[in-house]
Design an enzyme around this catalytic site. Structure first.
Site, PDB file in Angstrom:
ATOM      1  N   GLU A  15      -5.412  16.794 -12.119  1.00 35.42           N
ATOM      2  CA  GLU A  15      -5.812  17.021 -13.514  1.00 35.42           C
ATOM      3  C   GLU A  15      -7.321  17.188 -13.670  1.00 35.42           C
ATOM      4  O   GLU A  15      -7.957  16.624 -14.565  1.00 35.42           O
ATOM      5  CB  GLU A  15      -5.309  15.869 -14.406  1.00 35.42           C
ATOM      6  CG  GLU A  15      -5.230  16.252 -15.877  1.00 35.42           C
ATOM      7  CD  GLU A  15      -4.515  15.198 -16.720  1.00 35.42           C
ATOM      8  OE1 GLU A  15      -3.647  15.599 -17.508  1.00 35.42           O
ATOM      9  OE2 GLU A  15      -4.823  14.005 -16.584  1.00 35.42           O
ATOM     10  N   GLU A  74       9.184  17.958 -25.338  1.00 30.24           N
ATOM     11  CA  GLU A  74       8.440  18.449 -24.175  1.00 30.24           C
ATOM     12  C   GLU A  74       8.886  19.851 -23.792  1.00 30.24           C
ATOM     13  O   GLU A  74       8.082  20.654 -23.299  1.00 30.24           O
ATOM     14  CB  GLU A  74       8.602  17.481 -22.998  1.00 30.24           C
ATOM     15  CG  GLU A  74       8.016  16.096 -23.227  1.00 30.24           C
ATOM     16  CD  GLU A  74       6.493  16.074 -23.286  1.00 30.24           C
ATOM     17  OE1 GLU A  74       5.861  17.103 -22.973  1.00 30.24           O
ATOM     18  OE2 GLU A  74       5.933  15.020 -23.649  1.00 30.24           O
ATOM     19  N   ARG A 124       0.813  -1.231   0.000  1.00 31.23           N
ATOM     20  CA  ARG A 124       0.000   0.000   0.000  1.00 31.23           C
ATOM     21  C   ARG A 124       0.844   1.278   0.000  1.00 31.23           C
ATOM     22  O   ARG A 124       0.338   2.360   0.277  1.00 31.23           O
ATOM     23  CB  ARG A 124      -0.987   0.020   1.182  1.00 31.23           C
ATOM     24  CG  ARG A 124      -2.040  -1.073   1.111  1.00 31.23           C
ATOM     25  CD  ARG A 124      -3.200  -0.771   2.027  1.00 31.23           C
ATOM     26  NE  ARG A 124      -4.215  -1.803   1.929  1.00 31.23           N
ATOM     27  CZ  ARG A 124      -4.340  -2.823   2.778  1.00 31.23           C
ATOM     28  NH1 ARG A 124      -3.491  -2.929   3.791  1.00 31.23           N
ATOM     29  NH2 ARG A 124      -5.298  -3.707   2.625  1.00 31.23           N
ATOM     30  N   LYS A 182       2.635  11.728 -11.674  1.00 29.83           N
ATOM     31  CA  LYS A 182       1.882  10.756 -12.462  1.00 29.83           C
ATOM     32  C   LYS A 182       2.704   9.475 -12.581  1.00 29.83           C
ATOM     33  O   LYS A 182       3.847   9.508 -13.024  1.00 29.83           O
ATOM     34  CB  LYS A 182       1.581  11.293 -13.867  1.00 29.83           C
ATOM     35  CG  LYS A 182       0.377  12.191 -13.956  1.00 29.83           C
ATOM     36  CD  LYS A 182       0.079  12.502 -15.416  1.00 29.83           C
ATOM     37  CE  LYS A 182      -1.183  13.336 -15.570  1.00 29.83           C
ATOM     38  NZ  LYS A 182      -1.483  13.607 -16.995  1.00 29.83           N
ATOM     39  N   HIS A 198       9.136   8.761 -27.999  1.00 22.59           N
ATOM     40  CA  HIS A 198       8.035   9.582 -27.479  1.00 22.59           C
ATOM     41  C   HIS A 198       8.017  10.965 -28.114  1.00 22.59           C
ATOM     42  O   HIS A 198       6.977  11.429 -28.601  1.00 22.59           O
ATOM     43  CB  HIS A 198       8.165   9.705 -25.956  1.00 22.59           C
ATOM     44  CG  HIS A 198       7.179  10.631 -25.340  1.00 22.59           C
ATOM     45  ND1 HIS A 198       5.863  10.296 -25.111  1.00 22.59           N
ATOM     46  CD2 HIS A 198       7.305  11.918 -24.913  1.00 22.59           C
ATOM     47  CE1 HIS A 198       5.223  11.317 -24.559  1.00 22.59           C
ATOM     48  NE2 HIS A 198       6.080  12.309 -24.428  1.00 22.59           N
ATOM     49  N   LYS A 225       5.918  23.298 -15.694  1.00 19.07           N
ATOM     50  CA  LYS A 225       5.128  22.122 -15.328  1.00 19.07           C
ATOM     51  C   LYS A 225       4.778  22.121 -13.853  1.00 19.07           C
ATOM     52  O   LYS A 225       3.640  21.830 -13.474  1.00 19.07           O
ATOM     53  CB  LYS A 225       5.866  20.832 -15.690  1.00 19.07           C
ATOM     54  CG  LYS A 225       5.018  19.612 -15.332  1.00 19.07           C
ATOM     55  CD  LYS A 225       5.445  18.340 -15.979  1.00 19.07           C
ATOM     56  CE  LYS A 225       4.422  17.248 -15.674  1.00 19.07           C
ATOM     57  NZ  LYS A 225       4.802  15.941 -16.240  1.00 19.07           N
ATOM     58  N   HIS A 262      -0.580  15.453 -27.257  1.00 25.17           N
ATOM     59  CA  HIS A 262      -0.559  14.098 -26.737  1.00 25.17           C
ATOM     60  C   HIS A 262      -1.791  13.273 -27.091  1.00 25.17           C
ATOM     61  O   HIS A 262      -1.728  12.047 -27.054  1.00 25.17           O
ATOM     62  CB  HIS A 262      -0.376  14.128 -25.218  1.00 25.17           C
ATOM     63  CG  HIS A 262       1.020  14.479 -24.790  1.00 25.17           C
ATOM     64  ND1 HIS A 262       1.599  15.683 -25.123  1.00 25.17           N
ATOM     65  CD2 HIS A 262       1.949  13.788 -24.079  1.00 25.17           C
ATOM     66  CE1 HIS A 262       2.824  15.718 -24.617  1.00 25.17           C
ATOM     67  NE2 HIS A 262       3.057  14.592 -23.981  1.00 25.17           N
ATOM     68  N   ARG A 282      -4.368  21.351 -15.509  1.00 25.10           N
ATOM     69  CA  ARG A 282      -3.259  20.447 -15.822  1.00 25.10           C
ATOM     70  C   ARG A 282      -3.418  19.804 -17.202  1.00 25.10           C
ATOM     71  O   ARG A 282      -2.429  19.338 -17.786  1.00 25.10           O
ATOM     72  CB  ARG A 282      -3.133  19.374 -14.735  1.00 25.10           C
ATOM     73  CG  ARG A 282      -1.918  18.480 -14.938  1.00 25.10           C
ATOM     74  CD  ARG A 282      -1.609  17.608 -13.740  1.00 25.10           C
ATOM     75  NE  ARG A 282      -0.455  16.753 -14.011  1.00 25.10           N
ATOM     76  CZ  ARG A 282       0.238  16.089 -13.086  1.00 25.10           C
ATOM     77  NH1 ARG A 282      -0.125  16.173 -11.821  1.00 25.10           N
ATOM     78  NH2 ARG A 282       1.263  15.329 -13.431  1.00 25.10           N
ATOM     79  N   HIS A 285       0.102  10.415 -28.481  1.00 26.12           N
ATOM     80  CA  HIS A 285       0.136   9.163 -27.728  1.00 26.12           C
ATOM     81  C   HIS A 285      -0.441   8.017 -28.550  1.00 26.12           C
ATOM     82  O   HIS A 285       0.035   6.878 -28.465  1.00 26.12           O
ATOM     83  CB  HIS A 285      -0.636   9.300 -26.417  1.00 26.12           C
ATOM     84  CG  HIS A 285       0.220   9.663 -25.254  1.00 26.12           C
ATOM     85  ND1 HIS A 285      -0.310  10.027 -24.019  1.00 26.12           N
ATOM     86  CD2 HIS A 285       1.571   9.716 -25.096  1.00 26.12           C
ATOM     87  CE1 HIS A 285       0.683  10.293 -23.181  1.00 26.12           C
ATOM     88  NE2 HIS A 285       1.826  10.114 -23.812  1.00 26.12           N
ATOM     89  N   ASN A 306      -1.180  18.353 -21.913  1.00 25.21           N
ATOM     90  CA  ASN A 306      -1.428  17.285 -22.879  1.00 25.21           C
ATOM     91  C   ASN A 306      -1.413  17.772 -24.327  1.00 25.21           C
ATOM     92  O   ASN A 306      -1.769  17.006 -25.238  1.00 25.21           O
ATOM     93  CB  ASN A 306      -2.776  16.622 -22.590  1.00 25.21           C
ATOM     94  CG  ASN A 306      -2.732  15.761 -21.343  1.00 25.21           C
ATOM     95  OD1 ASN A 306      -2.002  14.777 -21.281  1.00 25.21           O
ATOM     96  ND2 ASN A 306      -3.503  16.140 -20.344  1.00 25.21           N
TER      97      ASN A 306
END
Length: 347
Positions: free
Chosen positions: A218, A171, A107, A129, A248, A208, A229, A222, A233, A226
């Protein structure tokens, strides 16, 4: 606040010594791949307390549940308890997956990120993230969890091949496009080979981190991170399953071009700015052919984007260079139009 745990340092030895002087752990593990074990681990190992080492194979192709299982098994056999620490020494794959494994083991145990690629230093390691790819879907399984510390040492990136540095530069470009028009001319002038990366890294981290501080989970703002993306993506995910893989940054560059023309259509971006941005991206990353069949599969993948709601593709677009907007509804036909605009730059 999330941004306060990011340290940009020119002295990795002193920074690590200070961190471990202030924190005590029952056991410390270091997660590496074959590249960071050879090139980066020797730089830091003498400044770490006694520790265990775990090596996993590099690359996005290995960011999956099978590798997670190997990491959890290693942690279990090494008797990690809830007072242990995992040090993630690597790029975005190591940071995403190592953090995910740490945050879910018993956990949750503490972890720190030492990002070794430009992509991870300016983006992946900042913001909490964590996640892994599932089947053909990028970052499909994951959660939000901040590391105890992110230690950014720019010198690590000089161990990288040029194509990996160029990938991370996408980025850096994106951060300027979404929130700092004044920085855009500096990027265009320096290109992908500045004399010193520290200023670019610092600039990206501040943008960022500022966005993440305002909207960690998000819920709104936020989402501007993206840009490029939604389509990018999908392109990256598609080619990950083929022999012609794209890095990427290469995929996100295509996404930024394609979403640039949708920005003209839906959010008022001047056509001249879209063309200027797109030409710079094509000059930097080159042109990658996408066939009609590949396009159809890529469009299908955009329907699994995490920003989507009730089956509607939600996209982040630009009002102009330096200002982004989010939650713009687009269609499969729009994605096709974006890719057609990208193809218009083929020489």
């Amino acid at each position: 606040m999330p941004a306060k745990n990011v340290t940009l340092t020119s002295n990795i030895d002193a920074t690590l010594k200070e961190f471990f002087a202030q924190h005590t752990y029952s056991l410390i593990g270091v997660l590496v791949d074959e590249n960071t074990k050879e090139h980066c681990y020797p730089i830091i190992k003498d400044n770490l307390p006694e520790h265990e080492l775990c090596q996993i194979p590099s690359g996005e192709l290995n960011k999956n549940l099978s590798t997670c299982s190997d990491i959890w098994e290693w942690m279990t056999k090494a008797h990690f308890d809830r007072k242990a620490l995992l040090v993630n020494l690597g790029g975005g794959v190591i940071g995403d997956m190592g953090g995910f494994c740490a945050a879910t083991y018993k956990r949750g145990i503490d972890f720190i990120n030492l990002p070794t690629t430009l992509l991870a230093q300016v983006d992946a390691s900042v913001g909490g993230k964590l996640g892994i790819d599932f089947q053909a879907y990028k970052n499909h399984i994951g959660l939000f969890q901040e590391p105890q510390q992110v230690i950014v040492y720019p010198q690590f990136i000089y161990t990288l091949p040029k194509e990996e540095i160029r990938s991370g530069f996408a980025e850096v470009i994106k951060h300027s496009l979404i929130q700092d028009a004044l920085y855009w001319p500096k990027l265009k002038e320096a290109g992908v080979a500045p004399d010193d990366w520290t200023a670019h890294i610092d600039h990206s981290i501040k943008i960022k981190a500022g966005v993440v501080d305002a909207d960690f989970k998000e819920g709104g703002l936020r989402k501007i991170l993206n840009y490029g993306h939604t389509i990018g993506h999908a392109i990256e995910s598609y080619f990950l399953e083929t022999e012609r893989r794209l890095l990427h940054g290469e995929a996100i560059a295509i996404g930024m071009v394609a979403e640039g023309i949708l920005s003209v259509k839906y959010s008022g971006m001047p056509q001249a700015e879209a063309d200027e941005m797109s030409q710079f991206l094509l000059d930097t990353y080159g042109y990658h052919e996408i066939s009609e069949q590949e396009e159809a599969d890529i469009i299908g993948l955009t329907h699994q984007d995490k920003k989507n709601e009730k089956g509607v593709i939600k996209c982040t677009l630009l009002e102009r260079i330096g200002k982004a907007t989010y939650d713009i509804n687009i269609s499969a036909q729009d994605v096709a139009e974006g890719l057609a605009y990208y193809r218009s730059f083929k020489k």
